[in-house]
Design a protein around this motif. Structure first.
Motif, PDB file in Angstrom:
ATOM      1  N   GLY A 410     131.438 -21.213 -30.942  1.00 23.98           N
ATOM      2  CA  GLY A 410     130.031 -21.649 -30.918  1.00 23.98           C
ATOM      3  C   GLY A 410     129.228 -21.002 -29.800  1.00 23.98           C
ATOM      4  N   ASP A 411     129.870 -20.248 -28.902  1.00 21.45           N
ATOM      5  CA  ASP A 411     129.135 -19.633 -27.792  1.00 21.45           C
ATOM      6  C   ASP A 411     128.157 -18.568 -28.292  1.00 21.45           C
ATOM      7  OD1 ASP A 411     130.194 -21.126 -25.791  1.00 21.45           O
ATOM      8  OD2 ASP A 411     131.715 -19.663 -25.191  1.00 21.45           O
ATOM      9  N   THR A 412     127.025 -18.476 -27.583  1.00 18.91           N
ATOM     10  CA  THR A 412     125.995 -17.501 -27.952  1.00 18.91           C
ATOM     11  C   THR A 412     125.922 -16.388 -26.913  1.00 18.91           C
ATOM     12  OG1 THR A 412     124.697 -19.244 -28.985  1.00 18.91           O
ATOM     13  CG2 THR A 412     123.514 -17.239 -28.404  1.00 18.91           C
ATOM     14  N   LEU A 413     125.762 -15.150 -27.382  1.00 15.83           N
ATOM     15  CA  LEU A 413     125.486 -14.005 -26.501  1.00 15.83           C
ATOM     16  C   LEU A 413     124.102 -13.477 -26.852  1.00 15.83           C
ATOM     17  CD1 LEU A 413     128.553 -11.557 -26.494  1.00 15.83           C
ATOM     18  CD2 LEU A 413     127.834 -13.087 -24.661  1.00 15.83           C
ATOM     19  N   THR A 414     123.313 -13.109 -25.843  1.00 11.73           N
ATOM     20  CA  THR A 414     122.005 -12.500 -26.120  1.00 11.73           C
ATOM     21  C   THR A 414     121.781 -11.368 -25.124  1.00 11.73           C
ATOM     22  OG1 THR A 414     120.626 -13.715 -24.542  1.00 11.73           O
ATOM     23  CG2 THR A 414     121.089 -14.822 -26.622  1.00 11.73           C
ATOM     24  N   ASP A 415     120.698 -10.606 -25.347  1.00  7.22           N
ATOM     25  CA  ASP A 415     120.439  -9.572 -24.350  1.00  7.22           C
ATOM     26  C   ASP A 415     119.511 -10.099 -23.260  1.00  7.22           C
ATOM     27  OD1 ASP A 415     118.090  -9.650 -25.664  1.00  7.22           O
ATOM     28  OD2 ASP A 415     118.059  -7.534 -26.268  1.00  7.22           O
ATOM     29  N   GLY A 416     119.406 -11.391 -23.133  1.00  3.23           N
ATOM     30  CA  GLY A 416     118.653 -11.964 -22.022  1.00  3.23           C
ATOM     31  C   GLY A 416     117.945 -13.246 -22.380  1.00  3.23           C
ATOM     32  N   GLU A 417     117.385 -13.315 -23.595  1.00  2.20           N
ATOM     33  CA  GLU A 417     116.636 -14.513 -23.975  1.00  2.20           C
ATOM     34  C   GLU A 417     117.544 -15.746 -23.970  1.00  2.20           C
ATOM     35  OE1 GLU A 417     114.484 -14.173 -27.673  1.00  2.20           O
ATOM     36  OE2 GLU A 417     113.833 -16.273 -27.563  1.00  2.20           O
ATOM     37  N   SER A 418     116.954 -16.860 -23.571  1.00  4.73           N
ATOM     38  CA  SER A 418     117.736 -18.086 -23.497  1.00  4.73           C
ATOM     39  C   SER A 418     117.744 -18.774 -24.869  1.00  4.73           C
ATOM     40  CB  SER A 418     117.100 -18.977 -22.432  1.00  4.73           C
ATOM     41  OG  SER A 418     117.840 -20.135 -22.344  1.00  4.73           O
ATOM     42  N   LEU A 419     118.800 -18.512 -25.632  1.00  7.35           N
ATOM     43  CA  LEU A 419     118.916 -19.055 -26.988  1.00  7.35           C
ATOM     44  C   LEU A 419     120.317 -19.590 -27.199  1.00  7.35           C
ATOM     45  CD1 LEU A 419     117.452 -16.244 -29.284  1.00  7.35           C
ATOM     46  CD2 LEU A 419     116.405 -18.439 -28.744  1.00  7.35           C
ATOM     47  N   ASN A 420     120.444 -20.602 -28.032  1.00  3.83           N
ATOM     48  CA  ASN A 420     121.771 -21.128 -28.362  1.00  3.83           C
ATOM     49  C   ASN A 420     121.860 -21.391 -29.850  1.00  3.83           C
ATOM     50  OD1 ASN A 420     123.190 -21.684 -25.663  1.00  3.83           O
ATOM     51  ND2 ASN A 420     121.096 -22.446 -25.379  1.00  3.83           N
ATOM     52  N   TYR A 421     122.771 -20.669 -30.511  1.00  2.02           N
ATOM     53  CA  TYR A 421     122.901 -20.849 -31.957  1.00  2.02           C
ATOM     54  C   TYR A 421     123.438 -22.227 -32.278  1.00  2.02           C
ATOM     55  CZ  TYR A 421     121.331 -16.358 -33.370  1.00  2.02           C
ATOM     56  OH  TYR A 421     120.522 -15.295 -33.624  1.00  2.02           O
ATOM     57  N   LYS A 422     122.877 -22.801 -33.334  1.00  2.00           N
ATOM     58  CA  LYS A 422     123.295 -24.114 -33.821  1.00  2.00           C
ATOM     59  C   LYS A 422     124.368 -23.920 -34.867  1.00  2.00           C
ATOM     60  CE  LYS A 422     118.916 -26.451 -34.582  1.00  2.00           C
ATOM     61  NZ  LYS A 422     118.183 -27.150 -35.584  1.00  2.00           N
ATOM     62  N   GLY A 423     125.020 -24.969 -35.178  1.00  2.00           N
ATOM     63  CA  GLY A 423     125.689 -24.989 -36.458  1.00  2.00           C
ATOM     64  C   GLY A 423     127.139 -24.627 -36.491  1.00  2.00           C
ATOM     65  N   ILE A 424     127.927 -24.958 -35.470  1.00  4.23           N
ATOM     66  CA  ILE A 424     129.356 -24.916 -35.675  1.00  4.23           C
ATOM     67  C   ILE A 424     129.781 -26.369 -35.538  1.00  4.23           C
ATOM     68  CG2 ILE A 424     131.552 -23.939 -34.934  1.00  4.23           C
ATOM     69  CD1 ILE A 424     130.157 -21.515 -35.157  1.00  4.23           C
ATOM     70  N   PRO A 425     129.619 -27.134 -36.586  1.00  3.84           N
ATOM     71  CA  PRO A 425     129.890 -28.558 -36.449  1.00  3.84           C
ATOM     72  C   PRO A 425     131.379 -28.869 -36.408  1.00  3.84           C
ATOM     73  CG  PRO A 425     129.320 -28.021 -38.715  1.00  3.84           C
ATOM     74  CD  PRO A 425     129.226 -26.750 -37.940  1.00  3.84           C
ATOM     75  N   SER A 426     131.737 -29.958 -35.751  1.00  2.00           N
ATOM     76  CA  SER A 426     133.101 -30.481 -35.873  1.00  2.00           C
ATOM     77  C   SER A 426     133.029 -31.609 -36.883  1.00  2.00           C
ATOM     78  CB  SER A 426     133.581 -31.061 -34.546  1.00  2.00           C
ATOM     79  OG  SER A 426     133.613 -30.064 -33.575  1.00  2.00           O
ATOM     80  N   PHE A 427     134.049 -31.695 -37.727  1.00  2.00           N
ATOM     81  CA  PHE A 427     134.101 -32.796 -38.686  1.00  2.00           C
ATOM     82  C   PHE A 427     135.122 -33.797 -38.181  1.00  2.00           C
ATOM     83  CE2 PHE A 427     132.376 -29.267 -40.870  1.00  2.00           C
ATOM     84  CZ  PHE A 427     131.479 -29.802 -41.787  1.00  2.00           C
ATOM     85  N   SER A 428     135.004 -35.040 -38.628  1.00  2.00           N
ATOM     86  CA  SER A 428     135.989 -36.023 -38.176  1.00  2.00           C
ATOM     87  C   SER A 428     137.373 -35.577 -38.626  1.00  2.00           C
ATOM     88  CB  SER A 428     135.692 -37.385 -38.768  1.00  2.00           C
ATOM     89  OG  SER A 428     136.770 -38.237 -38.439  1.00  2.00           O
ATOM     90  N   PRO A 429     138.342 -35.546 -37.703  1.00  2.00           N
ATOM     91  CA  PRO A 429     139.704 -35.210 -38.123  1.00  2.00           C
ATOM     92  C   PRO A 429     140.256 -36.286 -39.054  1.00  2.00           C
ATOM     93  CG  PRO A 429     139.474 -35.136 -35.734  1.00  2.00           C
ATOM     94  CD  PRO A 429     138.250 -35.789 -36.266  1.00  2.00           C
ATOM     95  N   GLU A 430     141.403 -35.981 -39.661  1.00  2.72           N
ATOM     96  CA  GLU A 430     142.017 -36.927 -40.591  1.00  2.72           C
ATOM     97  C   GLU A 430     143.194 -37.635 -39.941  1.00  2.72           C
ATOM     98  OE1 GLU A 430     141.131 -37.022 -44.045  1.00  2.72           O
ATOM     99  OE2 GLU A 430     139.446 -35.740 -43.466  1.00  2.72           O
ATOM    100  N   GLN A 431     143.828 -36.952 -38.982  1.00  4.24           N
ATOM    101  CA  GLN A 431     145.040 -37.515 -38.374  1.00  4.24           C
ATOM    102  C   GLN A 431     144.879 -37.533 -36.862  1.00  4.24           C
ATOM    103  OE1 GLN A 431     148.724 -36.264 -39.882  1.00  4.24           O
ATOM    104  NE2 GLN A 431     147.909 -35.623 -41.853  1.00  4.24           N
ATOM    105  N   PHE A 432     145.394 -38.608 -36.252  1.00  5.98           N
ATOM    106  CA  PHE A 432     145.199 -38.762 -34.804  1.00  5.98           C
ATOM    107  C   PHE A 432     146.528 -39.145 -34.147  1.00  5.98           C
ATOM    108  CE2 PHE A 432     141.296 -39.729 -36.984  1.00  5.98           C
ATOM    109  CZ  PHE A 432     140.298 -39.170 -36.200  1.00  5.98           C
ATOM    110  N   ARG A 433     146.774 -38.608 -32.959  1.00  9.07           N
ATOM    111  CA  ARG A 433     147.938 -39.043 -32.174  1.00  9.07           C
ATOM    112  C   ARG A 433     147.588 -39.003 -30.695  1.00  9.07           C
ATOM    113  NH1 ARG A 433     152.835 -35.659 -35.055  1.00  9.07           N
ATOM    114  NH2 ARG A 433     152.240 -36.213 -37.175  1.00  9.07           N
ATOM    115  N   PHE A 434     148.153 -39.963 -29.954  1.00  5.67           N
ATOM    116  CA  PHE A 434     148.065 -39.873 -28.493  1.00  5.67           C
ATOM    117  C   PHE A 434     148.918 -38.705 -28.047  1.00  5.67           C
ATOM    118  CE2 PHE A 434     147.098 -44.569 -28.172  1.00  5.67           C
ATOM    119  CZ  PHE A 434     145.888 -44.395 -27.514  1.00  5.67           C
TER     120      PHE A 434
END
Ligand code: G4P
Length: 563
Positions: A410-434
């Motif tokens: 999700g990191d953005t690179l530019t040639d100087g302008e302060s911009l941040n690309y949107k849209g690398i969403p995380s979805f709720s996982p299905e399985q969880f463990r400590f």
């Protein structure tokens, strides 16, 4: 076109005495700039960056391979096959390790076809890697969906198409395996419309299927392509039939099949509209093709239509504004990170999608999150299995950047302008463990390993607000083994897992900070933070979540991190 006049005058001109010469030289600089801009415009217009998605086994790998064969990017069938993870119960993390080694090369497969530069982004078919595929879909401009004629629309296809629809990505559908018995064409189109929620327009139509499969009729070019199983679709086997009542059709496919085709084509013209390319580009209508990838049949029609109508690089949204690919300033974002399979070489490859301007080698670019300049001496492009160092890349291109830990997905690179690309969403996982530290002497290594694996997007890490215990969330069970194995082999750390009953991780928000604080205080034991510190409610069950939602109507519960 806007010129930065103060910076146009190059050093070589500064001491010139003759104004005449200076003017001529300045003009030639303008012309050069113009030339460069025009060159870039042409380059951008040539690019078609897309992904192929399907439920495992529908034929994505086979179709990819046939497309590469058309483009001359590979010479023999089988070259892409090795990229696949074995299916079924026998899949284990060693398969994934093997796959990781080869899939760097197949992450992007570029080839030229009819004066277009086509970039296919590989999307893992295995459902445990769905999250990888979702992320890759943020870097494409369109997709081709492959559907098995016998199985119809399957679960994984539904999930992936949902993500495409969220982003209004244009979709072309390829119905595969017509050489086998399958569902009726019209039933399948209905199923696609209902299950995927997309409107379809058939562009080709099959004549029989399985044993009786005789070929496809290309509805927009009005050409009949006769099927042969030898894997080469030749011009001799393609005939133009502007009028289907032509008796020659009966001679070729037989009277019965010819009559059925006539009836079905008439029905198509009554039921389905003509293809409106602007609606396709808005993601509102999808052309559908029929064929058999393994026999290389119907693939050329698909590819010819694709290069004709698929979009060249599209504008993309940042937090700040929409960026047009034709803008001068370089911008791009990282959508995938690949760790080196060799533990002795800890470097990784970050895959950057160029969104605007020109990316150039050995040039300083601004890493927005780190607020630092970075320069890349060996950016890499991918031509099927070949890797090459690139001097410049254009919007739509994917560049591999060697990285020693500077990038997160999700990191953005530019040639100087302060911009941040949107849209690398995380979805709720299905399985969880400590996750527990199994070797207290290696706490630092464990934390570093976990942080880096999460940056790569292997899984999601949540920290419980009250206990500060760490939870790993994944889409499939395989990732738990992968994490354990990689922590040990790459970081010298070891961990154990503890089962945990969680139904969903929901990102929470509320317009009123006081109400949100009250909610957190009341539900403290179920509150966690994701890797970016965002608030997450860990719901134990579907029923429990419903009750909490009812009790806190002002709090919003989101199932992706992008809301
Ligand atoms: P995937 O990437 O979507 O998982 O599918 P893949 O291309 O690997 O295809 C899955 C299986 O379907 C493969 O058989 C492949 O040969 C077969 N297949 C693909 N296209 C067609 C087609 O048009 N007709 C028929 N009849 N089969 C097709 P497999 O037995 O799993 O692998 P292999 O032994 O053939 O490599």
């Amino acid at each position: 076109m806007v010129y930065q006049t103060q910076s146009v005058e190059p050093k070589c001109l500064q001491n010139k005495e003759s104004h005449g010469l200076k003017t001529i030289l300045l003009q030639s600089v303008f012309l050069d700039e113009d030339f460069i801009q025009m060159g870039r415009k042409e380059e951008i217009e040539k690019r078609r960056t897309f992904g192929i998605i399907s439920h495992p086994d529908a034929g994505k790998t086979t179709l990819t391979e046939k497309l590469l064969l058309f483009g001359g990017a590979i010479q023999v069938a089988g070259a892409v096959k090795s990229n696949k993870i074995k299916k079924g119960a026998t899949s284990d993390f060693m398969d994934i390790e093997r796959q990781r080694g080869i899939s760097v090369a197949t992450s992007v497969m570029a080839f030229d076809y009819r004066d277009r530069k086509i970039n296919i982004l590989d999307t893992p078919g295995h459902k445990d890697f769905a999250e990888d595929t979702y992320r890759t879909l943020t870097a494409v401009d369109s997709v081709i969906v492959v559907i098995d004629v016998a199985k119809g629309v399957e679960e994984q296809t539904e999930n992936l198409v949902k993500v495409c629809k969220m982003r209004k990505t244009p979709i072309i559908v390829f119905i595969n395996k017509l050489d086998r018995e399958g569902k009726d064409g019209f039933d399948l189109l209905d199923e696609v419309e209902q299950k995927l929620g997309i409107n379809v327009v058939p562009q080709s139509w099959p004549i029989g299927m399985g044993q009786r499969f005789q070929g496809v009729y290309n509805l927009y070019e009005k050409k009949l392509c006769i099927f042969s199983a030898h894997g080469k679709q030749t011009e001799e086997e393609t005939m133009t039939f502007t009028d289907l009542s032509d008796p020659q059709l009966d001679e070729i496919v037989g009277e019965r099949a010819a009559d059925t085709l006539r009836e079905e084509v008439e029905m198509i013209s009554e039921v389905y509209p003509d293809l409106d390319v602007s609606e396709y580009l808005k993601g509102e209508i999808s052309p559908v093709f029929f064929g058999s990838a393994i026999n290389n049949f119907g693939v050329k029609e698909l590819l010819d239509c694709f290069v004709e109508i698929a979009p060249s690089p599209l504008p993309r949204d940042t937090e700040e504004r929409t960026v047009d690919p034709y803008e001068d300033g370089f911008t791009g974002f990282v959508f995938k990170i690949h760790a080196n399979i060799d533990p002795k070489h800890r470097d990784r490859i970050a895959f950057l999608r160029v969104c605007s301007g020109t990316f150039e080698r050995n040039t300083n670019y601004q890493h927005q999150r780190l607020e630092r300049k970075l320069k890349f001496s060996n950016p890499t492009s991918f031509m099927a299995a070949r890797k090459e160092v690139v001097d410049e890349a254009f919007p739509g291109d994917i560049v591999g950047l060697y990285d020693s830990g500077n990038f997160k997905i999700g990191d953005t690179l530019t040639d100087g302008e302060s911009l941040n690309y949107k849209g690398i969403p995380s979805f709720s996982p299905e399985q969880f463990r400590f996750v527990n530290n199994a070797n207290p002497l290696k706490t630092k290594q464990l934390n570093k390993g976990l942080a880096q694996l999460m940056d790569e997007g292997v899984a999601q890490l949540f920290t419980m607000e009250q206990s500060q215990r760490k939870i790993i969330g994944t889409v499939g069970a395989l990732q738990f083994d992968v994490i354990q194995y990689r922590l040990e082999h790459e970081y010298g750390a070891s961990c154990t897992y503890e089962p945990l009953r969680i139904h969903k991780a929901c990102w929470v928000s509320c317009d009123d900070p006081k109400v949100l604080k009250e909610f957190i205080d009341r539900r403290k034991k179920d509150i966690a933070h994701d890797k970016d510190g965002k608030l997450v409610y860990m719901a134990e069950s579907q029923w429990g979540l419903k009750t909490v939602q009812e009790n806190h109507p002002e709090v919003e519960f989101h199932f992706t991190s992008e809301f």
